[in-house]
Enzyme design. Structure first.
Site, PDB file in Angstrom:
ATOM      1  N   ASN A 239     -22.481   3.105  -0.236  1.00 28.59           N
ATOM      2  CA  ASN A 239     -22.232   3.635   1.107  1.00 28.59           C
ATOM      3  C   ASN A 239     -22.402   5.155   1.058  1.00 28.59           C
ATOM      4  OD1 ASN A 239     -21.167   4.567   3.516  1.00 28.59           O
ATOM      5  ND2 ASN A 239     -19.339   3.271   3.459  1.00 28.59           N
TER       6      ASN A 239
ATOM      7  N   HIS B  95     -25.706   0.712   9.373  1.00 26.27           N
ATOM      8  CA  HIS B  95     -25.021   1.532   8.366  1.00 26.27           C
ATOM      9  C   HIS B  95     -24.736   0.647   7.160  1.00 26.27           C
ATOM     10  CE1 HIS B  95     -22.270   3.952   6.216  1.00 26.27           C
ATOM     11  NE2 HIS B  95     -21.195   3.271   6.581  1.00 26.27           N
TER      12      HIS B  95
ATOM     13  N   CYS C 111     -19.035   7.932   8.957  1.00 30.85           N
ATOM     14  CA  CYS C 111     -20.172   7.029   8.720  1.00 30.85           C
ATOM     15  C   CYS C 111     -21.040   6.819   9.964  1.00 30.85           C
ATOM     16  CB  CYS C 111     -19.683   5.682   8.192  1.00 30.85           C
ATOM     17  SG  CYS C 111     -18.900   5.838   6.589  1.00 30.85           S
TER      18      CYS C 111
HETATM   19  O1  UT7 Z   1     -18.337   3.080   5.931  1.00 32.79           O
HETATM   20  C1  UT7 Z   1     -17.463   2.753   6.917  1.00 32.79           C
HETATM   21  C2  UT7 Z   1     -16.251   2.119   6.606  1.00 32.79           C
HETATM   22  N1  UT7 Z   1     -16.045   1.462   5.354  1.00 32.79           N
HETATM   23  C3  UT7 Z   1     -16.158   0.147   5.270  1.00 32.79           C
HETATM   24  O2  UT7 Z   1     -16.767  -0.464   6.108  1.00 32.79           O
HETATM   25  C4  UT7 Z   1     -15.449  -0.568   4.170  1.00 32.79           C
HETATM   26  C5  UT7 Z   1     -14.714  -1.730   4.750  1.00 32.79           C
HETATM   27  N2  UT7 Z   1     -13.964  -2.508   3.784  1.00 32.79           N
HETATM   28  C6  UT7 Z   1     -14.554  -3.202   2.786  1.00 32.79           C
HETATM   29  O3  UT7 Z   1     -15.755  -3.160   2.618  1.00 32.79           O
HETATM   30  C7  UT7 Z   1     -13.678  -4.113   1.956  1.00 32.79           C
HETATM   31  O4  UT7 Z   1     -12.406  -4.210   2.531  1.00 32.79           O
HETATM   32  C8  UT7 Z   1     -13.533  -3.633   0.484  1.00 32.79           C
HETATM   33  C9  UT7 Z   1     -14.860  -3.804  -0.245  1.00 32.79           C
HETATM   34  C10 UT7 Z   1     -13.099  -2.186   0.438  1.00 32.79           C
HETATM   35  C11 UT7 Z   1     -12.493  -4.483  -0.239  1.00 32.79           C
HETATM   36  O5  UT7 Z   1     -12.852  -5.851  -0.139  1.00 32.79           O
HETATM   37  P1  UT7 Z   1     -11.743  -6.921   0.314  1.00 32.79           P
HETATM   38  O6  UT7 Z   1     -12.374  -8.240   0.199  1.00 32.79           O
HETATM   39  O7  UT7 Z   1     -11.228  -6.490   1.655  1.00 32.79           O
HETATM   40  O8  UT7 Z   1     -10.667  -6.766  -0.818  1.00 32.79           O
HETATM   41  P2  UT7 Z   1      -9.127  -6.371  -0.690  1.00 32.79           P
HETATM   42  O9  UT7 Z   1      -8.986  -4.926  -0.333  1.00 32.79           O
HETATM   43  O10 UT7 Z   1      -8.441  -7.369   0.166  1.00 32.79           O
HETATM   44  O11 UT7 Z   1      -8.658  -6.547  -2.172  1.00 32.79           O
HETATM   45  C12 UT7 Z   1      -8.675  -7.820  -2.824  1.00 32.79           C
HETATM   46  C13 UT7 Z   1      -8.178  -7.628  -4.246  1.00 32.79           C
HETATM   47  C14 UT7 Z   1      -6.876  -6.849  -4.347  1.00 32.79           C
HETATM   48  O12 UT7 Z   1      -6.108  -7.409  -5.354  1.00 32.79           O
HETATM   49  P3  UT7 Z   1      -4.869  -8.393  -4.980  1.00 32.79           P
HETATM   50  O13 UT7 Z   1      -3.956  -7.568  -4.099  1.00 32.79           O
HETATM   51  O14 UT7 Z   1      -5.498  -9.545  -4.231  1.00 32.79           O
HETATM   52  O15 UT7 Z   1      -4.312  -8.735  -6.310  1.00 32.79           O
HETATM   53  C15 UT7 Z   1      -7.326  -5.474  -4.765  1.00 32.79           C
HETATM   54  O16 UT7 Z   1      -6.332  -4.786  -5.497  1.00 32.79           O
HETATM   55  O17 UT7 Z   1      -9.140  -6.904  -5.008  1.00 32.79           O
HETATM   56  C16 UT7 Z   1      -8.503  -5.803  -5.661  1.00 32.79           C
HETATM   57  N3  UT7 Z   1      -9.453  -4.710  -5.784  1.00 32.79           N
HETATM   58  C17 UT7 Z   1     -10.327  -4.639  -6.806  1.00 32.79           C
HETATM   59  N4  UT7 Z   1     -10.544  -5.407  -7.868  1.00 32.79           N
HETATM   60  C18 UT7 Z   1     -11.522  -5.058  -8.719  1.00 32.79           C
HETATM   61  C19 UT7 Z   1      -9.670  -3.668  -4.951  1.00 32.79           C
HETATM   62  N5  UT7 Z   1     -10.663  -2.905  -5.421  1.00 32.79           N
HETATM   63  C20 UT7 Z   1     -11.092  -3.472  -6.559  1.00 32.79           C
HETATM   64  C21 UT7 Z   1     -12.096  -3.150  -7.498  1.00 32.79           C
HETATM   65  N6  UT7 Z   1     -12.282  -3.961  -8.549  1.00 32.79           N
HETATM   66  N7  UT7 Z   1     -12.898  -2.077  -7.348  1.00 32.79           N
END
Ligand code: UT7
Length: 326
Positions: A283, A253, A115
């Site tokens: 992204n 980004h 990225c």
């Molecule tokens: O481009 C360069 C690098 N990339 C990034 O910068 C991405 C960086 N990370 C992020 O943007 C965020 O971490 C995400 C958008 C990927 C995830 O957001 P988060 O607030 O960190 O969520 P999380 O991974 O902590 O997940 C929270 C919950 C989980 O469920 P439990 O364990 O709390 O029951 C996940 O299983 O959300 C669940 N989850 C989803 N639910 C619905 C994960 N993906 C999804 C989804 N739809 N697509």
């Protein structure tokens, strides 16, 4: 004393026609429009059609940038193409672009910093131009991340999209102080391989002989993102003596609206100066910054003479910033 500056003389972008909405994704995996919008700010992304490769997107973006620069392809003697989704393992996608544009002179190569690729490519081209090794460069970010997504993994497949963007840089003589005049004012690149397993593709020619799929510990990446972004922007401020108030536009980004908002807030950058396209593009990795630049140039926000601050962070981890007077 006269120096050489790398001046942006053209900007262009291309998005594939097909749009994939959150509602459509919710029919494919266990997710919802609400979750995706709240956690990322993304509403839709563009997806390359069958037979549409990274080089095809890159060529369209390059043609738009050349048109904007009022230059012929033959004026270009350097192509640096940032991508993690090349057409083939080799030759470089940049060479396919060079050939499609009918360029037979100069050098063309790919650069891979995920990225952060576009920031690394800009800094690289800037060094070529300032050293006198090249005169006019096409700097391209082009990706088809849809091809390396695991469409059963809701944690990643909702985040990414396809697209390409390009700038034409020209070496021009510069008189005067560091922050006066047009061109790239400063660039700062960083990498730290200790984090290489937090965002990676689980395949490759040398390891598995397959292409593999993108894997990410999203929360871990998120945790590091704002701090890393802030560090390289502070480096850019220190190198130029400029501050949040003196920049005209912040073009980060486009990974996640929450990361962009938190970075801008930490740096005290006025939200009105932030260019945000993640809602419509998702992204697009190395393509996200030039795609966002093209939107803000096209709609009249970014104008000649404006100070534009660019930053990215991604797999590796890699991260970096570029400050440019448009
Ligand atoms: O481009 C360069 C690098 N990339 C990034 O910068 C991405 C960086 N990370 C992020 O943007 C965020 O971490 C995400 C958008 C990927 C995830 O957001 P988060 O607030 O960190 O969520 P999380 O991974 O902590 O997940 C929270 C919950 C989980 O469920 P439990 O364990 O709390 O029951 C996940 O299983 O959300 C669940 N989850 C989803 N639910 C619905 C994960 N993906 C999804 C989804 N739809 N697509």
């Amino acid at each position: 004393m006269s120096h050489i500056r790398s001046v942006v003389v053209g900007c262009g972008a291309y998005l594939p026609e097909q749009v994939l909405t959150n509602a459509q994704l919710a029919e494919m995996v266990d997710t919802s429009d609400d979750w995706i919008v709240q956690r990322t700010g993304i509403r839709e992304r563009h997806i390359a059609s069958e037979g549409e490769y990274t080089s095809h997107l890159a060529v369209k973006a390059a043609e738009a940038a050349l048109k904007d620069a009022q230059m012929a392809a033959q004026d270009i003697d350097l192509i640096v193409l940032a991508t993690s989704t090349p057409d083939n393992t080799f030759p470089a996608t940049a060479v396919a672009v060079q050939h499609a544009l009918g360029i037979t002179q100069g050098a063309a190569f790919d650069l891979q910093a995920v990225c952060s690729g576009f920031i690394f490519a800009l800094a690289t081209a800037d060094n070529f131009l300032r050293s006198g090794a090249a005169r006019r460069a096409l700097v391209i970010g082009a990706e088809t991340f849809s091809r390396i997504l695991d469409w059963n993994d809701r944690g990643t497949c909702v985040l990414f999209g396809d697209g390409a963007g390009a700038l034409v840089l020209e070496a021009q003589p510069h008189e005067g102080g560091r922050i006066e005049g047009r061109g790239i004012l400063t660039s700062h690149l960083r990498s730290d391989g200790r984090h290489k397993s937090k965002l990676y593709v689980d395949g490759g020619p040398s390891s598995t002989r397959t292409v593999g799929y993108l894997r990410m510990e999203g929360r871990e990446v998120f945790k590091h993102a704002v701090g890393m972004i802030t560090d390289v922007i502070v480096d850019a401020f220190n190198a130029t003596g400029l501050c949040a108030d003196s920049i005209d536009w912040f073009v980060p980004h486009q990974a996640n609206k929450r990361i962009i908002d938190a970075s801008a807030q930490k740096l005290r950058i006025d939200p009105g100066k932030v260019v945000m396209t993640v809602e419509r593009h998702g992204n697009t990795s190395a393509a996200s910054i030039p795609l966002a630049l093209a939107v803000a140039v096209e709609d009249g926000r970014i104008k000649r003479g404006d100070v534009v601050l660019l930053e990215a962070m991604g797999g590796g981890f890699t991260w970096g910033s570029v400050m440019v007077r448009w």
